[in-house]
Design a protein around this motif. Structure first.
Motif, PDB file in Angstrom:
ATOM      1  N   PRO A 209       0.890  -1.147  -0.013  1.00  0.00           N
ATOM      2  CA  PRO A 209      -0.140   0.013   0.020  1.00  0.00           C
ATOM      3  C   PRO A 209       0.856   1.363  -0.105  1.00  0.00           C
ATOM      4  CG  PRO A 209       0.362  -0.657   2.327  1.00  0.00           C
ATOM      5  CD  PRO A 209       1.049  -1.540   1.394  1.00  0.00           C
ATOM      6  N   GLU A 210       1.757   1.321  -0.854  1.00  0.00           N
ATOM      7  CA  GLU A 210       2.633   2.377  -0.935  1.00  0.00           C
ATOM      8  C   GLU A 210       1.714   3.832  -1.086  1.00  0.00           C
ATOM      9  OE1 GLU A 210       5.688   2.276  -3.960  1.00  0.00           O
ATOM     10  OE2 GLU A 210       6.267   0.511  -3.426  1.00  0.00           O
ATOM     11  N   ARG A 211       1.998   4.624  -0.142  1.00  0.00           N
ATOM     12  CA  ARG A 211       1.045   6.059  -0.186  1.00  0.00           C
ATOM     13  C   ARG A 211       1.087   6.688  -1.434  1.00  0.00           C
ATOM     14  NH1 ARG A 211      -1.185   9.509   3.443  1.00  0.00           N
ATOM     15  NH2 ARG A 211      -1.135  11.525   2.905  1.00  0.00           N
ATOM     16  N   GLU A 212       2.296   7.206  -2.067  1.00  0.00           N
ATOM     17  CA  GLU A 212       2.543   7.663  -3.410  1.00  0.00           C
ATOM     18  C   GLU A 212       1.539   7.028  -4.537  1.00  0.00           C
ATOM     19  OE1 GLU A 212       2.744  10.844  -5.770  1.00  0.00           O
ATOM     20  OE2 GLU A 212       3.124  10.620  -3.629  1.00  0.00           O
ATOM     21  N   PHE A 213       1.832   5.634  -4.486  1.00  0.00           N
ATOM     22  CA  PHE A 213       1.274   4.794  -5.549  1.00  0.00           C
ATOM     23  C   PHE A 213      -0.427   5.010  -5.413  1.00  0.00           C
ATOM     24  CE2 PHE A 213      -0.078   0.117  -6.340  1.00  0.00           C
ATOM     25  CZ  PHE A 213      -0.217   0.555  -7.994  1.00  0.00           C
ATOM     26  N   VAL A 214      -0.757   4.804  -4.169  1.00  0.00           N
ATOM     27  CA  VAL A 214      -2.281   4.679  -3.826  1.00  0.00           C
ATOM     28  C   VAL A 214      -2.716   6.178  -4.468  1.00  0.00           C
ATOM     29  CG1 VAL A 214      -4.163   4.584  -2.284  1.00  0.00           C
ATOM     30  CG2 VAL A 214      -2.096   3.080  -2.229  1.00  0.00           C
ATOM     31  N   HIS A 215      -1.979   7.031  -4.032  1.00  0.00           N
ATOM     32  CA  HIS A 215      -2.584   8.544  -4.158  1.00  0.00           C
ATOM     33  C   HIS A 215      -2.584   8.802  -5.746  1.00  0.00           C
ATOM     34  CE1 HIS A 215      -1.536  13.025  -3.609  1.00  0.00           C
ATOM     35  NE2 HIS A 215      -2.785  12.781  -4.104  1.00  0.00           N
ATOM     36  N   GLN A 216      -1.477   8.135  -6.586  1.00  0.00           N
ATOM     37  CA  GLN A 216      -1.462   8.368  -7.962  1.00  0.00           C
ATOM     38  C   GLN A 216      -2.596   7.485  -8.480  1.00  0.00           C
ATOM     39  OE1 GLN A 216       2.133   6.672  -9.705  1.00  0.00           O
ATOM     40  NE2 GLN A 216       1.235   6.852 -11.729  1.00  0.00           N
ATOM     41  N   CYS A 217      -2.928   6.535  -8.136  1.00  0.00           N
ATOM     42  CA  CYS A 217      -4.262   5.713  -8.725  1.00  0.00           C
ATOM     43  C   CYS A 217      -5.515   6.435  -8.271  1.00  0.00           C
ATOM     44  CB  CYS A 217      -4.330   4.326  -8.280  1.00  0.00           C
ATOM     45  SG  CYS A 217      -3.049   3.351  -8.661  1.00  0.00           S
ATOM     46  N   ALA A 218      -5.440   7.060  -7.054  1.00  0.00           N
ATOM     47  CA  ALA A 218      -6.836   7.669  -6.750  1.00  0.00           C
ATOM     48  C   ALA A 218      -7.041   8.977  -7.583  1.00  0.00           C
ATOM     49  CB  ALA A 218      -6.780   8.298  -5.142  1.00  0.00           C
ATOM     50  N   LEU A 219      -5.861   9.547  -7.876  1.00  0.00           N
ATOM     51  CA  LEU A 219      -5.694  10.807  -8.875  1.00  0.00           C
ATOM     52  C   LEU A 219      -6.098  10.490 -10.134  1.00  0.00           C
ATOM     53  CD1 LEU A 219      -5.204  13.856  -8.671  1.00  0.00           C
ATOM     54  CD2 LEU A 219      -2.891  13.230  -9.563  1.00  0.00           C
ATOM     55  N   GLU A 220      -5.812   9.395 -10.726  1.00  0.00           N
ATOM     56  CA  GLU A 220      -6.187   8.917 -11.997  1.00  0.00           C
ATOM     57  C   GLU A 220      -7.638   8.689 -12.180  1.00  0.00           C
ATOM     58  OE1 GLU A 220      -4.697   5.553 -15.316  1.00  0.00           O
ATOM     59  OE2 GLU A 220      -3.537   5.942 -13.349  1.00  0.00           O
ATOM     60  N   TYR A 221      -8.180   8.210 -11.208  1.00  0.00           N
ATOM     61  CA  TYR A 221      -9.529   7.847 -11.461  1.00  0.00           C
ATOM     62  C   TYR A 221     -10.767   8.782 -10.611  1.00  0.00           C
ATOM     63  CZ  TYR A 221      -8.132   3.979 -14.192  1.00  0.00           C
ATOM     64  OH  TYR A 221      -7.378   3.425 -15.291  1.00  0.00           O
ATOM     65  N   GLY A 222     -10.201   9.678 -10.349  1.00  0.00           N
ATOM     66  CA  GLY A 222     -10.900  10.716  -9.633  1.00  0.00           C
ATOM     67  C   GLY A 222     -11.697  10.330  -8.228  1.00  0.00           C
ATOM     68  N   ILE A 223     -10.903   9.533  -7.648  1.00  0.00           N
ATOM     69  CA  ILE A 223     -11.323   9.156  -6.132  1.00  0.00           C
ATOM     70  C   ILE A 223     -10.569  10.191  -5.224  1.00  0.00           C
ATOM     71  CG2 ILE A 223     -11.405   7.155  -4.480  1.00  0.00           C
ATOM     72  CD1 ILE A 223     -12.528   6.295  -7.179  1.00  0.00           C
ATOM     73  N   ASP A 224     -11.628  10.726  -4.461  1.00  0.00           N
ATOM     74  CA  ASP A 224     -11.202  11.804  -3.243  1.00  0.00           C
ATOM     75  C   ASP A 224     -10.267  10.915  -2.043  1.00  0.00           C
ATOM     76  OD1 ASP A 224     -11.843  14.655  -2.198  1.00  0.00           O
ATOM     77  OD2 ASP A 224     -11.713  13.155  -0.495  1.00  0.00           O
ATOM     78  N   PHE A 225      -9.008  11.340  -2.350  1.00  0.00           N
ATOM     79  CA  PHE A 225      -7.870  10.852  -1.739  1.00  0.00           C
ATOM     80  C   PHE A 225      -8.153  11.077  -0.146  1.00  0.00           C
ATOM     81  CE2 PHE A 225      -3.492  10.559  -0.001  1.00  0.00           C
ATOM     82  CZ  PHE A 225      -3.128   9.334  -0.449  1.00  0.00           C
ATOM     83  N   GLU A 226      -8.499  12.027   0.328  1.00  0.00           N
ATOM     84  CA  GLU A 226      -8.729  12.422   1.704  1.00  0.00           C
ATOM     85  C   GLU A 226      -9.657  11.456   2.377  1.00  0.00           C
ATOM     86  OE1 GLU A 226      -9.584  15.918   4.778  1.00  0.00           O
ATOM     87  OE2 GLU A 226      -9.236  16.346   2.819  1.00  0.00           O
ATOM     88  N   SER A 227     -10.846  11.317   1.864  1.00  0.00           N
ATOM     89  CA  SER A 227     -12.121  10.460   1.977  1.00  0.00           C
ATOM     90  C   SER A 227     -11.577   8.992   1.804  1.00  0.00           C
ATOM     91  CB  SER A 227     -13.151  10.730   1.183  1.00  0.00           C
ATOM     92  OG  SER A 227     -13.682  11.940   1.188  1.00  0.00           O
ATOM     93  N   LEU A 228     -10.858   8.684   1.040  1.00  0.00           N
ATOM     94  CA  LEU A 228     -10.178   7.451   0.921  1.00  0.00           C
ATOM     95  C   LEU A 228      -9.288   7.059   2.273  1.00  0.00           C
ATOM     96  CD1 LEU A 228     -10.011   4.780  -0.953  1.00  0.00           C
ATOM     97  CD2 LEU A 228      -7.942   5.747  -1.901  1.00  0.00           C
ATOM     98  N   ASN A 229      -8.476   7.988   2.604  1.00  0.00           N
ATOM     99  CA  ASN A 229      -7.829   7.754   3.724  1.00  0.00           C
ATOM    100  C   ASN A 229      -8.726   7.585   5.187  1.00  0.00           C
ATOM    101  OD1 ASN A 229      -5.139   7.921   2.977  1.00  0.00           O
ATOM    102  ND2 ASN A 229      -4.871  10.086   2.924  1.00  0.00           N
ATOM    103  N   THR A 230      -9.672   8.437   5.276  1.00  0.00           N
ATOM    104  CA  THR A 230     -10.489   8.396   6.463  1.00  0.00           C
ATOM    105  C   THR A 230     -11.108   7.108   6.350  1.00  0.00           C
ATOM    106  OG1 THR A 230     -10.867  10.746   5.979  1.00  0.00           O
ATOM    107  CG2 THR A 230     -12.336   9.544   7.555  1.00  0.00           C
ATOM    108  N   CYS A 231     -11.618   6.451   5.348  1.00  0.00           N
ATOM    109  CA  CYS A 231     -12.282   5.448   5.335  1.00  0.00           C
ATOM    110  C   CYS A 231     -11.198   4.130   5.675  1.00  0.00           C
ATOM    111  CB  CYS A 231     -12.983   5.136   3.994  1.00  0.00           C
ATOM    112  SG  CYS A 231     -13.686   3.378   3.815  1.00  0.00           S
ATOM    113  N   ALA A 232     -10.189   4.152   5.184  1.00  0.00           N
ATOM    114  CA  ALA A 232      -9.162   3.133   5.286  1.00  0.00           C
ATOM    115  C   ALA A 232      -8.615   2.935   6.659  1.00  0.00           C
ATOM    116  CB  ALA A 232      -8.273   3.124   4.149  1.00  0.00           C
ATOM    117  N   SER A 233      -8.487   4.110   7.286  1.00  0.00           N
ATOM    118  CA  SER A 233      -7.826   4.048   8.547  1.00  0.00           C
ATOM    119  C   SER A 233      -8.894   4.149   9.734  1.00  0.00           C
ATOM    120  CB  SER A 233      -7.229   5.535   8.841  1.00  0.00           C
ATOM    121  OG  SER A 233      -7.843   6.605   8.767  1.00  0.00           O
TER     122      SER A 233
END
Length: 313
Positions: A209-233
């Motif tokens: 789960p490399e942070r930069e890698f996950v961030h890049q994929c989220a950015l590519e597909y329009g997934i809100d990264f902050e919300s993704l972080n909140t849910c996963a944590s």
């Protein structure tokens, strides 16, 4: 219909078809279990405390009004990047209610068989029939109703990958600052975005789960990264999504429910594809097996969905 981008090949350039250890479980000494648990805990701290890029209303806010993230059909996105739920809900609903065909893939996020299955069967078929199926990704993990423990075959990092994919699929869309105020009918991430995000991660699964890698994929597909972080944590194991004042959307709860579903359906192999509540095809240890018809052929799968859809609509 807009095509889903399909990545091919493993992260190191090798062909995952030749991998034979996707389901091999290894005995882990106690000290390594402690290290793995520490890794998972540190990940929670990392995604909670590390600074994140501001992505309010998702990445689509960086595009001109009325446009969408490249590669995403306009029909999947709101009319404007900052469209509110009230505005979205007031739009005339012109689509007729239809009966969609259940299509499901049971996977593990760090499994080579899942990568092959998605890229050679599911994604090519979904390019043709995404509007005719009720699709979901479910995950395979060791879980029971008697304990809060969740074990993933490829370790804690795989559990994180599973949670990230489930969180992405269940986030409110368009994004909102207050999930607790949302009605149950509020739409979730369109499948073309969530499935694209899942494929982006699984295409280079060793990096989960490399942070930069996950961030890049989220950015590519329009997934809100902050919300993704909140849910996963979220460490709350309650199966809620923030509605009616309940606990917020929780990756752990989503993974628990998903793993229990896979277990109840006796889907134990990653990757198992089920169509219309029946096993359609399995990819296991680098080979297709137990496939209906010529089930590993995405065109055959798409044709069968078209047939079932025509029968029921």
């Amino acid at each position: 219909m807009e095509k889903l981008p399909i990545h091919t090949g493993d992260a190191d350039g090798s062909d995952p078809e030749n991998s034979s250890n996707s389901r091999r479980d290894r005995s882990i000494p106690p000290h390594r279990i402690a290290i793995a648990a520490g890794f998972l805990f540190c990940w929670y701290l990392f995604i909670k405390l590390a600074p994140t890029t501001e992505l309010s209303h998702g990445c689509i806010k960086h595009h001109a009004p009325g446009s969408t993230v490249p590669g995403i059909p306009n029909s999947w996105a709101p009319d404007t990047p900052d469209q509110t739920w009230e505005e979205y809900n007031k739009q005339p609903q012109t689509d007729l209610v239809d009966t969609k065909i259940p299509l499901e893939a049971h996977i593990m996020s760090k499994c080579p068989d899942a990568q092959i299955c998605l890229q050679r069967l599911v994604l090519p078929a979904m390019e043709q029939i995404s509007d005719k199926v009720d699709f979901q990704l479910s995950f395979i993990a060791s879980v029971t109703n008697d304990s809060s423990e969740i074990k993933c075959m490829h370790g804690p990092a795989e559990c994180i990958g599973d949670m990230l994919i489930l969180c992405a699929a269940n986030l409110p869309f368009p994004p909102t600052d207050d999930e607790a105020m949302l009605p149950q009918s509020y739409p979730r991430t369109p499948i073309i975005r969530s499935l694209g995000f899942a494929n982006c991660l699984i295409n280079e699964y060793p990096r989960i789960p490399e942070r930069e890698f996950v961030h890049q994929c989220a950015l590519e597909y329009g997934i809100d990264f902050e919300s993704l972080n909140t849910c996963a944590s979220q460490q709350n194991d309650e199966p809620d999504n923030g509605e009616n004042g309940g606990p917020p959307l929780s990756g752990i709860a989503l993974l628990r429910n998903s793993a229990l579903r896979s277990s109840s359906l006796d889907a134990k192999i990653s990757c198992t594809v089920r169509l219309d509540e029946k096993t359609w095809c399995i990819h296991d240890s680098g080979a297709w097996k137990d496939c209906a018809q010529d089930g590993s052929n995405p065109q055959v799968l798409a044709d069968e969905v078209e047939r079932l859809y025509a029968e029921r609509n």
